[in-house]
Design a protein around this motif. Structure first.
Motif: not given
Length: 435
Positions: A73-85, A370-379, A383-384
């Motif tokens: 799952v680590r590099g698999g879809p879906p993706y936030l944008d055009e970046r892959r890896g 309800w806070g069911l969809w928080p935004t986290v900061a990925h290095s 933001p996602a």
């Protein structure tokens, strides 16, 4: 009455004490728990995700030699944008927020030694390999107990650690088929359809998380660790509910062959999903009893709905095909939201079928407040938005703010600060492919 278990066993230590603020967990309830987590994909990672959300220090162990292939799952879809890896898989980020990430090559003696040291200072060890794999890697439960006598060891696999299928590897859809859940979903005259998505990975994760908490409660009361053997096929069987009851108490199959229907109920009619006005718009209706039907018939107001024979649940069940066709022709003339509101006001259970966008950003029951969809900061991703937890605690609530770890992102902290490996040795271990 006796005092708190901690009066006898000692107060729990905060596993985050001395941790850099940017790495510290934000939850409160499980701050005294450290998890050495070798699980992956969805079933295991989903369980430790719940623990991390409530403050446990979950250290995610991955293999450095195969570009993250330990977890597909680590590099698999879906993706936030055009970046892959390997750092950009949204599924991985969704299932591993708030965790610390390290790499260890367990095919090397030094890698196994460092894992042993990590186990020695942990409260829980989790994995979701096939049954017996971790033992064959050199880590049977007896060895874990030598390293840490109070360790809670969790094995989450499709068929458990015993029995004729213990060595089989599974994926969510296979578990669903084996447990009988797939048989319950389909269309009349068609083969059982089941779910393409890994429903049982998520249900297995919930089962595992509850079991871990129960084992930790026992450990905290007695000082004793134990083995937690999670069999997701059995968890799926437990979810078949009334089908099992009908077979064992009534002595009859839950449904005759060829009559499986994903949306119908064996005792309620009408009960299903019906078209609404617009492209791919639908409404769900359920008449629990004859009173519900009378209320629905009054709203329909057409001659066919006032037929006396339809006042009987038995008659409606017998003629469901014709009834569904008539009902669908009526609902298709209405907006789903407006019709659902009208029927609810009349006392008929109904709901528009929500799209993904409506579930997240739309009105209730999407519950944006309800806070069911928080935004986290990925290095790397930035933001996602990810899934939260559908529960809140007034005093020790969950928190998800930091995204999933990149591959080996926290080697320096875990091996250096936590285990005391100096910088020179860490560099040598990385160069040798151990980290």
């Amino acid at each position: 009455m006796g005092g708190s278990p901690w009066e006898e066993l000692g107060a729990p230590a905060d596993r985050w004490a001395g941790c850099p603020p940017d790495l510290e967990g934000r939850g409160d309830a499980l701050r005294h728990i450290r998890v050495c987590d070798l699980s992956g994909q969805l079933a295991g990672a989903g369980a430790t995700r719940l623990l991390a959300a409530f403050g446990a220090q979950v250290i995610r162990v991955e293999d450095p030699t195969n570009q993250g292939g330990w977890d597909v799952v680590r590099g698999g879809p879906p993706y936030l944008d055009e970046r892959r890896g390997i750092e950009f898989g949204a599924g991985f980020n969704n299932h591993n927020p708030e965790k610390l990430g390290v790499t260890l090559n367990l095919r090397t003696a030094r890698g196994r030694e460092l894992l042993e040291r990590l186990i020695a200072v942990s409260d829980v060890v989790t994995e979701n390999f096939a049954g017996g794999v971790f033992a064959r890697m050199g880590f049977p439960y007896e060895r874990l107990c030598e390293l840490n006598p109070s360790i809670v060891y969790v094995s989450n696999s499709g068929f458990g650690t015993s029995g004729p299928y213990r060595d089989f590897r599974t994926w969510g859809p296979i578990v669903q088929a084996m447990s009988g859940l797939t048989f319950t979903s389909g269309l009349p005259g068609q083969p059982p359809a089941g779910w393409g998505y890994s429903y049982m990975d998520h249900m297995g994760a919930y089962t595992m998380a509850i079991a871990v908490l129960a084992a930790l409660w026992h450990r905290d009361r007695t000082g004793e660790g134990q083995v937690v053997d999670v069999c997701t096929v059995e968890a799926g069987i437990a979810l078949t509910g009334t089908d099992i009851l009908e077979r064992h108490l009534g002595g009859r199959p839950p449904r005759p062959p060829g009559t499986v229907h994903a949306n119908r109920d064996p005792q309620m009619a009408p009960h299903g999903i019906y078209p609404a006005r617009g492209e791919d718009r639908w409404i769900a209706l359920a008449c629990r009893d004859d009173d519900d039907w009378r209320r629905l018939a009054a709203e329909i107001g057409q001659p066919w709905a006032r037929e006396t024979r339809l006042g009987s649940a038995a008659a409606r069940l017998t003629g469901q095909d014709a009834l569904d066709e008539l009902l669908g022709a009526w609902t298709a003339g209405f907006d789903a939201e407006q019709l659902a509101a009208r029927l609810l006001a009349a006392g008929v259970p109904a709901s528009p079928v929500r799209s993904a966008a409506e579930r997240i950003d739309g009105p209730r029951p999407a519950t944006p407040d309800w806070g069911l969809w928080p935004t986290v900061a990925h290095s790397r991703i930035g933001p996602a938005r990810i899934e939260g937890l559908p529960v809140h605690l007034s005093e020790t609530d969950w928190s998800l703010r930091r995204g999933a770890p990149c591959l080996g992102e926290h080697n320096q902290f875990v091996f250096g600060q936590l285990l005391g490996v100096d910088d020179a040795e860490l560099a040598d271990l990385a160069a040798a492919g151990v980290l």
